[in-house]
Design an enzyme around this catalytic site. Sequence first.
Site, PDB file in Angstrom:
ATOM      1  N   GLU A  28       0.816  -1.219   0.000  1.00  0.00           N
ATOM      2  CA  GLU A  28       0.000   0.000   0.000  1.00  0.00           C
ATOM      3  C   GLU A  28       0.851   1.272   0.000  1.00  0.00           C
ATOM      4  O   GLU A  28       0.751   2.083   0.925  1.00  0.00           O
ATOM      5  CB  GLU A  28      -0.886   0.018   1.253  1.00  0.00           C
ATOM      6  CG  GLU A  28      -1.774  -1.177   1.424  1.00  0.00           C
ATOM      7  CD  GLU A  28      -2.476  -1.195   2.785  1.00  0.00           C
ATOM      8  OE1 GLU A  28      -2.049  -0.467   3.717  1.00  0.00           O
ATOM      9  OE2 GLU A  28      -3.453  -1.943   2.915  1.00  0.00           O
ATOM     10  N   PRO A  29       1.690   1.479  -0.995  1.00  0.00           N
ATOM     11  CA  PRO A  29       2.473   2.715  -0.983  1.00  0.00           C
ATOM     12  C   PRO A  29       1.598   3.935  -1.277  1.00  0.00           C
ATOM     13  O   PRO A  29       0.701   3.873  -2.112  1.00  0.00           O
ATOM     14  CB  PRO A  29       3.478   2.504  -2.120  1.00  0.00           C
ATOM     15  CG  PRO A  29       2.845   1.504  -3.032  1.00  0.00           C
ATOM     16  CD  PRO A  29       1.936   0.664  -2.189  1.00  0.00           C
ATOM     17  N   GLY A  30       1.855   5.005  -0.569  1.00  0.00           N
ATOM     18  CA  GLY A  30       1.213   6.282  -0.856  1.00  0.00           C
ATOM     19  C   GLY A  30       2.290   7.257  -1.318  1.00  0.00           C
ATOM     20  O   GLY A  30       2.395   7.643  -2.481  1.00  0.00           O
ATOM     21  N   TYR A  80       6.208  17.851  11.579  1.00  0.00           N
ATOM     22  CA  TYR A  80       7.198  16.799  11.859  1.00  0.00           C
ATOM     23  C   TYR A  80       8.634  17.308  11.807  1.00  0.00           C
ATOM     24  O   TYR A  80       9.570  16.509  11.912  1.00  0.00           O
ATOM     25  CB  TYR A  80       7.097  15.670  10.814  1.00  0.00           C
ATOM     26  CG  TYR A  80       5.713  15.147  10.522  1.00  0.00           C
ATOM     27  CD1 TYR A  80       4.971  14.491  11.493  1.00  0.00           C
ATOM     28  CD2 TYR A  80       5.157  15.295   9.247  1.00  0.00           C
ATOM     29  CE1 TYR A  80       3.703  14.004  11.209  1.00  0.00           C
ATOM     30  CE2 TYR A  80       3.890  14.796   8.947  1.00  0.00           C
ATOM     31  CZ  TYR A  80       3.172  14.149   9.945  1.00  0.00           C
ATOM     32  OH  TYR A  80       1.930  13.662   9.649  1.00  0.00           O
ATOM     33  N   CYS A 132      -0.084  33.086  10.732  1.00  0.00           N
ATOM     34  CA  CYS A 132       0.215  33.882  11.918  1.00  0.00           C
ATOM     35  C   CYS A 132       0.672  32.999  13.083  1.00  0.00           C
ATOM     36  O   CYS A 132       0.021  32.944  14.115  1.00  0.00           O
ATOM     37  CB  CYS A 132      -1.043  34.665  12.271  1.00  0.00           C
ATOM     38  SG  CYS A 132      -0.641  36.225  12.991  1.00  0.00           S
ATOM     39  N   GLU A 133       1.742  32.270  12.874  1.00  0.00           N
ATOM     40  CA  GLU A 133       2.369  31.463  13.941  1.00  0.00           C
ATOM     41  C   GLU A 133       3.873  31.415  13.691  1.00  0.00           C
ATOM     42  O   GLU A 133       4.304  31.288  12.541  1.00  0.00           O
ATOM     43  CB  GLU A 133       1.840  30.016  13.929  1.00  0.00           C
ATOM     44  CG  GLU A 133       0.398  29.901  14.352  1.00  0.00           C
ATOM     45  CD  GLU A 133       0.011  28.519  14.854  1.00  0.00           C
ATOM     46  OE1 GLU A 133       0.910  27.753  15.280  1.00  0.00           O
ATOM     47  OE2 GLU A 133      -1.182  28.232  14.822  1.00  0.00           O
TER      48      GLU A 133
HETATM   49  N1  LLP Z   1      -1.367   1.903   4.634  1.00  0.00           N
HETATM   50  C1  LLP Z   1      -1.813   2.336   5.823  1.00  0.00           C
HETATM   51  C2  LLP Z   1      -2.713   1.502   6.601  1.00  0.00           C
HETATM   52  C3  LLP Z   1      -1.401   3.587   6.295  1.00  0.00           C
HETATM   53  O1  LLP Z   1      -1.824   4.011   7.478  1.00  0.00           O
HETATM   54  C4  LLP Z   1      -0.531   4.394   5.512  1.00  0.00           C
HETATM   55  C5  LLP Z   1      -0.094   5.706   5.976  1.00  0.00           C
HETATM   56  C6  LLP Z   1      -0.108   3.896   4.274  1.00  0.00           C
HETATM   57  C7  LLP Z   1      -0.543   2.639   3.864  1.00  0.00           C
HETATM   58  C8  LLP Z   1       0.777   4.673   3.341  1.00  0.00           C
HETATM   59  O2  LLP Z   1       2.002   5.026   3.880  1.00  0.00           O
HETATM   60  P1  LLP Z   1       3.119   5.654   2.909  1.00  0.00           P
HETATM   61  O3  LLP Z   1       3.429   4.620   1.875  1.00  0.00           O
HETATM   62  O4  LLP Z   1       2.558   6.888   2.282  1.00  0.00           O
HETATM   63  O5  LLP Z   1       4.254   5.954   3.809  1.00  0.00           O
HETATM   64  N2  LLP Z   1       1.299  12.482   7.213  1.00  0.00           N
HETATM   65  C9  LLP Z   1       2.514  11.699   7.314  1.00  0.00           C
HETATM   66  C10 LLP Z   1       2.333  10.295   6.832  1.00  0.00           C
HETATM   67  C11 LLP Z   1       1.223   9.543   7.555  1.00  0.00           C
HETATM   68  C12 LLP Z   1       0.986   8.189   6.973  1.00  0.00           C
HETATM   69  C13 LLP Z   1      -0.187   7.531   7.596  1.00  0.00           C
HETATM   70  N3  LLP Z   1      -0.449   6.232   7.097  1.00  0.00           N
HETATM   71  C14 LLP Z   1       3.623  12.419   6.540  1.00  0.00           C
HETATM   72  O6  LLP Z   1       3.371  13.491   5.975  1.00  0.00           O
HETATM   73  O7  LLP Z   1       4.772  11.975   6.520  1.00  0.00           O
END
Ligand code: LLP
Length: 429
Positions: A282-284, A324, A351-352
Amino acid sequence: MDFDIKTNEKGNLSIGGADAIELTEQYNTPLYVIDEMKIRDNYRRVYEAFSSQYDKFKIFYACKANTNLSVMRILEQEGSSIDAVSPGEIYTALLAGFESERVLFTGNNATDEELKFAVDSGVIINLDSISALKRLSKLTDPEEVKISFRVNPKVGAGHHEHCITGGDLSKFGVMEEEAADVYKLAQDLGFAPIGIHTHIGSGILDPEPFMLAVETLMDVAGRVKDEAGVKFEFIDFGGGLGIPYTPDEKKLDLKTFSKEIVGLFKDKLNEYNMGNPTMFIEPGRYIVGDASVLLTKVNTIKQSYRKFAGVDTGFNTLLRPSMYGSYHHIVVANKPAAENTQKIDIAGNICESGDLFARDRPMPEIEEGDTLAIFNAGAYAFSMSSEYNSRPKTMEILVNDGESEIVRERGTFADVLTNQNVPVRLLKK
Ligand code: LLP
């Protein structure tokens, strides 16, 4: 440096064949510029790396990273499936043309209404707790719904403690020790679970914790098969594949990474005699992270106790540095190859005091009117954006082979006020 910064013949930054400065003249700033081919290339690279070694392989794009409908359409065309974490993401995925069997819903602390929405949408439901399992059993005919469980394999990793989702501090999943009993309970309630899942964290560039999670999940799956007799149709290792943000970070060696994971996966399938379930990941971030650049214009150079370059957006459009402490590489888009001559703070217009894109960043000379390009703004930028300080949401454009199209209009002041009601007694007479 392990990411591309392309300069065109005019000396400006080129994004997907388009001139960044011309884009700002046409569309104004701040502006997210999404490069279509980058998304397609990233997807294909991951797909090829894994599927060439194990053909029952599927990518479930974690759409929380970027839910723009055009991004979703591109990935639908590529053949992706979707990891959705909320009813809103399920709704978006279905609207974008993903059939329900291509959507996996991984809720956490999901309400009955949310579970019912997932049931009615026909998606696969990945359960995060015994509570959700029991509540789901009362909401539907268990034989009608495809379920799996998210397991916490007690190992976690990630670029920041907020982004570590495995281990004994994490709220996610069921404990690995209780997994076999949870599957048995599901069967007692009438379900026939088809999958098992884990996701240990986000922004992982070191394969080691990922490998440990794969090993643990496979051992858990083997136990569940032996003790509960579950025949898995899929095993899902989640997302988390990192990308380089700083000039020193190296790209993941995808070939080696996929080879090690698939090798271990196959060994464990043999060890436990588990047949050949489909492998999901599940890459995002890996798919969309480097596909967008945020363009913002410098309007104020200020020599205070420190030197600041003030720009026309802030953490409302890119929260990661403030939230982060994340590094995002920044270049001057009208002279991307210029030498660094100073250290300067790049400050947003929220404004922070924490609204900084960079502190003490080595940069070339910056003048008022220059445009800055903030890299790696494709994942968790728009999707975590806000209207804080009553700043409307920012425009998104898609570029492909030098051509650009608006894929999200700039928000308006009226948008910021949508859905409010003022009681009559408070109206101005
Ligand atoms: N699968 C599940 C169940 C997840 O909770 C996540 C991310 C992913 C896949 C995808 O993860 P990725 O491949 O994108 O690393 N806002 C944070 C990242 C939070 C990710 C939450 N879950 C940031 O900006 O670094």
